[in-house]
Scaffold this active site. Structure first.
Site, short mmCIF file in Angstrom:
data_model
loop_
_atom_site.label_atom_id
_atom_site.label_comp_id
_atom_site.label_asym_id
_atom_site.label_seq_id
_atom_site.Cartn_x
_atom_site.Cartn_y
_atom_site.Cartn_z
N GLY A 1 0.83 -1.21 0.00
CA GLY A 1 0.00 0.00 0.00
C GLY A 1 0.86 1.25 0.00
CB ALA A 2 4.35 1.75 -0.92
NE ARG B 1 -5.04 5.71 -2.11
CZ ARG B 1 -5.43 4.67 -2.82
NH1 ARG B 1 -4.85 4.41 -3.96
NH2 ARG B 1 -6.42 3.90 -2.40
CG ASN C 1 0.28 0.94 4.87
OD1 ASN C 1 -0.18 1.62 5.79
ND2 ASN C 1 0.06 1.26 3.58
CB SER D 1 -7.39 0.58 12.66
OG SER D 1 -8.28 1.64 12.98
CE1 TYR E 1 -9.73 -0.55 7.73
CE2 TYR E 1 -10.49 0.32 9.83
CZ TYR E 1 -9.55 0.29 8.82
OH TYR E 1 -8.42 1.08 8.91
CB VAL E 2 -13.82 -3.45 13.62
CG1 VAL E 2 -13.46 -3.83 15.05
CG2 VAL E 2 -14.05 -1.94 13.53
CB ALA E 3 -13.70 -8.62 11.92
CE LYS F 1 -6.82 -2.09 9.01
NZ LYS F 1 -5.48 -2.10 8.40
P1 NAP Z 1 -5.16 4.87 1.54
O1 NAP Z 1 -4.67 6.26 1.41
O2 NAP Z 1 -6.51 4.51 1.05
O3 NAP Z 1 -4.08 3.89 0.88
C1 NAP Z 1 -4.29 2.52 0.84
C2 NAP Z 1 -3.12 1.86 0.14
O4 NAP Z 1 -3.37 0.44 0.10
C3 NAP Z 1 -2.93 2.33 -1.28
O5 NAP Z 1 -1.57 2.38 -1.58
C4 NAP Z 1 -3.63 1.24 -2.09
O6 NAP Z 1 -3.07 1.20 -3.39
C5 NAP Z 1 -3.28 0.00 -1.26
N1 NAP Z 1 -4.20 -1.10 -1.48
C6 NAP Z 1 -5.55 -1.12 -1.31
N2 NAP Z 1 -6.04 -2.31 -1.66
C7 NAP Z 1 -4.99 -3.06 -2.04
C8 NAP Z 1 -4.86 -4.39 -2.54
N3 NAP Z 1 -5.91 -5.21 -2.72
N4 NAP Z 1 -3.63 -4.84 -2.86
C9 NAP Z 1 -2.55 -4.04 -2.70
N5 NAP Z 1 -2.60 -2.80 -2.25
C10 NAP Z 1 -3.81 -2.31 -1.93
O7 NAP Z 1 -5.14 4.39 3.06
P2 NAP Z 1 -4.27 4.90 4.33
O8 NAP Z 1 -5.12 5.78 5.11
O9 NAP Z 1 -2.90 5.30 3.92
O10 NAP Z 1 -4.22 3.51 5.13
C11 NAP Z 1 -3.06 2.70 5.22
C12 NAP Z 1 -3.31 1.66 6.32
O11 NAP Z 1 -3.56 2.33 7.55
C13 NAP Z 1 -4.55 0.81 6.06
O12 NAP Z 1 -4.31 -0.52 6.47
C14 NAP Z 1 -5.60 1.44 6.93
O13 NAP Z 1 -6.59 0.52 7.32
C15 NAP Z 1 -4.75 1.88 8.13
N6 NAP Z 1 -5.37 2.95 8.92
C16 NAP Z 1 -5.69 4.16 8.37
C17 NAP Z 1 -6.27 5.15 9.16
C18 NAP Z 1 -6.65 6.49 8.63
O14 NAP Z 1 -7.31 7.25 9.38
N7 NAP Z 1 -6.29 6.85 7.43
C19 NAP Z 1 -6.51 4.87 10.52
C20 NAP Z 1 -6.17 3.64 11.04
C21 NAP Z 1 -5.59 2.66 10.23
P3 NAP Z 1 -3.88 0.66 -4.68
O15 NAP Z 1 -5.28 1.17 -4.55
O16 NAP Z 1 -3.12 1.19 -5.81
O17 NAP Z 1 -3.80 -0.83 -4.60
#
Ligand code: NAP
Length: 244
Positions: A10-11, A13, A87, A139, A152-154, A156
């Site tokens: 998930g690198a 963005r 991630n 999370s 999602y919660v399950a 995480k």
């Molecule tokens: P984001 O901006 O939506 O980025 C998600 C990343 O995951 C993107 O690089 C996306 O790239 C990749 N991704 C999604 N589905 C994928 C798949 N099937 N295979 C490979 N890559 C995939 O999310 P973020 O906020 O940075 O979140 C990153 C992590 O932190 C997540 O696990 C999220 O649950 C956790 N988190 C976020 C928050 C928050 O408030 N933002 C809070 C708690 C936890 P592609 O779409 O190009 O695949």
């Protein structure tokens, strides 16, 4: 630590991109994984321009075959993966009573099964080397629950269980496994929330702001460092105090 290779899923963005940038700046070789290759290649190129070693691989975490293919490409380019940052994650929110099976399955596959299969890819090399770092991005809601996010919660909370089991199973090989539990972070994932909900989250956060991807990346950088060598099975909250 120069010389070590970190793979971040998930690198393309958000938090994953910030982790890749932070680890590359600290001298690690980085492998950037996600589904959309354009943004990954762009980030990898900009890291190389800044003197880093970076390589992009296309991986769909929802597919075990795609994970195996992507990781074998990474191994051909850089050899063993020393550090795995699980991630990548998605949300498909909805009330439990109406949640579609496809939304349940897709979130569990991407957020929990995918990270497990990724761990299976890197473990043999880490065990041989008797050194490894795995960080799972969970999370705050995995710790406290959240209505409308049962899937999602399950996933995480499952990652926290996975983290603790693995920590016990492979600690004797000098591999640490930890989780980071971010609170409310400003990324594409939270971009669509209403201003009202965002303000409510900020009001409930003692530090009175949203987290940044860099806040989370700092915790990840610490957990993969030599300074964190005696920390395993830990869940590090990066949440501004919203849950303690
Ligand atoms: P984001 O901006 O939506 O980025 C998600 C990343 O995951 C993107 O690089 C996306 O790239 C990749 N991704 C999604 N589905 C994928 C798949 N099937 N295979 C490979 N890559 C995939 O999310 P973020 O906020 O940075 O979140 C990153 C992590 O932190 C997540 O696990 C999220 O649950 C956790 N988190 C976020 C928050 C928050 O408030 N933002 C809070 C708690 C936890 P592609 O779409 O190009 O695949």
């Amino acid at each position: 630590m120069s010389g070590r290779t970190a793979l971040i899923t998930g690198a393309s963005r958000g938090i994953g991109k910030a982790c890749a940038e932070s680890l590359a700046a600290a001298g690690y070789r980085v492998v950037l994984a996600a589904r959309s290759t354009d943004k990954l290649e762009e980030t990898a190129a900009s890291l190389r321009d800044r003197g880093g070693e970076a390589f992009a691989i296309q991986v769909d975490l929802a597919s075990q075959e795609s994970i195996a293919n992507g990781f074998s490409k990474a191994a051909k380019e850089f050899g063993r993966i020393d550090i795995l940052v699980n991630n990548a994650g998605i949300t498909k929110d909805g009330l439990a009573v109406r949640m579609k099976q496809v939304d349940w399955d897709m979130v569990l596959q991407t957020n929990l099964s995918g990270p497990f299969y990724a761990v299976q890819q890197v473990l043999p090399g880490m065990m041989r080397e008797r050194w490894g770092r795995i960080v799972n991005i969970s999370s705050v809601v995995g710790e406290m629950g959240n209505p409308g996010q049962a899937n999602y919660v399950a996933s995480k909370a499952g990652l926290i269980g996975l983290t603790k089991s693995l920590a016990r199973e492979i600690g004797s090989r000098n591999i640490t496994v930890n989780a980071v539990a971010p609170g409310f972070v400003g990324t594409d994932m939270t971009h669509g929330l209403t201003d009202e909900l965002k303000q409510k989250m900020i009001d409930e956060t003692p530090l009175k702001r949203m987290g940044t991807p860099e806040d989370v990346a700092g915790a990840v950088k610490f957990l993969v460092s030599d300074e964190a060598a005696f920390i395993t099975g830990h869940v590090l909250d990066v949440n501004g105090g919203i849950y303690m």
